[in-house]
Design an enzyme around this catalytic site. Structure first.
Site, short mmCIF file in Angstrom:
data_model
loop_
_atom_site.label_atom_id
_atom_site.label_comp_id
_atom_site.label_asym_id
_atom_site.label_seq_id
_atom_site.Cartn_x
_atom_site.Cartn_y
_atom_site.Cartn_z
N ASP A 78 39.16 45.09 34.60
CA ASP A 78 38.65 43.87 35.05
C ASP A 78 38.57 43.31 36.28
OD1 ASP A 78 38.28 41.03 34.56
OD2 ASP A 78 40.57 40.66 33.55
N MET B 87 46.99 34.98 32.38
CA MET B 87 47.44 35.00 33.89
C MET B 87 48.32 33.86 34.15
SD MET B 87 43.62 36.11 35.46
CE MET B 87 42.94 35.74 33.89
N GLY C 53 36.02 34.82 39.08
CA GLY C 53 34.97 35.89 38.83
C GLY C 53 34.18 36.00 40.23
N ASP D 188 39.76 34.33 29.80
CA ASP D 188 40.59 34.46 31.25
C ASP D 188 41.48 32.93 31.27
OD1 ASP D 188 40.45 36.83 32.36
OD2 ASP D 188 38.18 36.00 32.90
N MET E 198 44.33 30.81 32.95
CA MET E 198 44.87 30.78 34.35
C MET E 198 45.57 29.32 34.36
SD MET E 198 41.65 32.07 36.73
CE MET E 198 40.87 33.65 36.23
N SER F 50 33.12 38.13 30.13
CA SER F 50 34.28 37.20 30.61
C SER F 50 33.67 35.94 30.77
CB SER F 50 34.78 37.43 32.09
OG SER F 50 35.85 36.13 32.25
N HIS G 70 43.22 37.13 28.19
CA HIS G 70 43.96 37.72 29.33
C HIS G 70 44.80 36.65 29.99
CE1 HIS G 70 43.13 39.21 33.37
NE2 HIS G 70 44.64 39.41 33.32
N HIS H 237 35.99 38.22 26.21
CA HIS H 237 37.18 38.19 27.06
C HIS H 237 37.31 36.92 27.62
CE1 HIS H 237 40.06 39.99 29.99
NE2 HIS H 237 39.53 39.29 31.04
N MET I 134 43.52 45.77 36.90
CA MET I 134 42.77 44.63 37.71
C MET I 134 41.95 45.40 38.87
SD MET I 134 43.05 41.96 36.08
CE MET I 134 42.11 41.02 37.07
C1 DX5 Z 1 39.62 37.60 37.24
C2 DX5 Z 1 39.48 37.61 35.70
C3 DX5 Z 1 38.15 38.32 35.25
C4 DX5 Z 1 36.84 37.80 35.91
C5 DX5 Z 1 35.73 38.81 35.73
O1 DX5 Z 1 40.62 36.99 37.55
O2 DX5 Z 1 40.38 38.12 35.22
O3 DX5 Z 1 38.12 38.42 33.99
O4 DX5 Z 1 36.28 36.70 35.37
O5 DX5 Z 1 34.64 38.60 36.63
P1 DX5 Z 1 33.63 39.25 37.40
O6 DX5 Z 1 33.19 40.33 36.26
O7 DX5 Z 1 32.84 38.38 37.95
O8 DX5 Z 1 34.48 40.12 38.56
ZN ZN Z 2 40.32 38.69 32.82
#
Ligand code: DX5
Ligand code: ZN
Length: 227
Positions: free
Chosen positions: A177, A72, A148, A39, A41, A12, A70, A37, A141
């Site tokens: 994830d 969100m 992260g 993310d 948001m 990610s 992804h 990946h 999830m």
């Molecule tokens: C969380 C994200 C993840 C995140 C994973 O909302 O969807 O993809 O970045 O990060 P780590 O591996 O640090 O948990």
């Molecule tokens: Zn993610």
């Protein structure tokens, strides 16, 4: 891209250097990342803000493997076309993002992109049962989405195993994830996951100038699963 259940690591870029995405993407791919990946948001569905379609479009030319986006965000349907146009290979939306996830998956498929559906930790696996025939991937999830570096939620391992049974022979990936590292990766792989997102566990200790650390971090995850 043909379907298989071999283990794939999808770093990610939420854990990358935000001033240097192009070089970070090239570095993780050179060091063995299978997918990238991204993310997305919205500060509404999750309490954080990241990448709009123009940012994702700027990442695209650097990604030689597979760009896994992804989302969100809610509402989500209105933005699917824009993320497809930006060059996503896979678009995942959350089952909790609105009342019509079935329509959302149809909309993703209509763009010609692969379609994923993501489940928050509190959402039962049955929420995707009647969506599976529209899915190329289900995302479990293993943290509450938004950031992260959070701690892996162990109750989700059982959800992965139940999902694996529900999927049967269908060509549907199971992505995990959140909080994936050499300690938790074997648990999710054993339960049936094949795509492992990892942010902090891949990027920690490394940099574009010291990218072999990314390679070592990914190898540590693969070796933990193999042992
Ligand atoms: C969380 C994200 C993840 C995140 C994973 O909302 O969807 O993809 O970045 O990060 P780590 O591996 O640090 O948990
Ligand atoms: Zn993610």
């Amino acid at each position: 891209m043909s379907f298989d259940r071999t283990i794939k690591i999808a770093p990610s870029i939420l854990s990358a250097d935000f001033a240097n995405f192009g070089a970070e993407i090239r570095a993780i791919e050179a060091e063995g990342a299978d997918w990238v990946h991204v993310d997305v948001m919205d500060g509404h569905f999750v309490p954080n803000l990241t990448f709009g379609p123009p940012a994702v479009k700027a990442f695209r030319p650097h990604v030689k493997t597979f760009m896994d986006v992804h989302l969100m965000i809610t509402p989500v349907d209105a933005y699917i076309e824009a993320y497809a146009e930006a060059g996503a290979d896979m678009i995942s939306a959350h089952v909790e993002a609105g009342p019509h996830p079935h329509r959302t998956l149809q909309a993703i498929r209509a763009t010609g992109r692969k379609a994923g559906i993501a489940l928050n930790p509190g959402t039962p696996v049955e929420a995707v049962e009647y969506l599976l025939d529209l899915c190329d991937m289900v995302v479990v999830m293993t943290v509450n989405p938004g950031f992260g570096g959070q701690k892996f939620i162990h109750s989700q391992v059982d959800k992965i195993a139940r999902l694996r049974g529900m999927i049967g022979d269908r060509p549907i990936h199971i992505q995990v994830d959140g909080g994936v590292d050499p300690a938790t990766a074997p648990l999710v792989a054993m339960a049936g996951a094949d795509v492992l997102v990892a942010g902090s566990a891949v990027f920690k200790g490394g940099s574009v100038e010291n990218a072999q650390v990314y390679g070592a971090n990914m190898r540590a995850i693969r070796e933990a699963i193999a042992s």
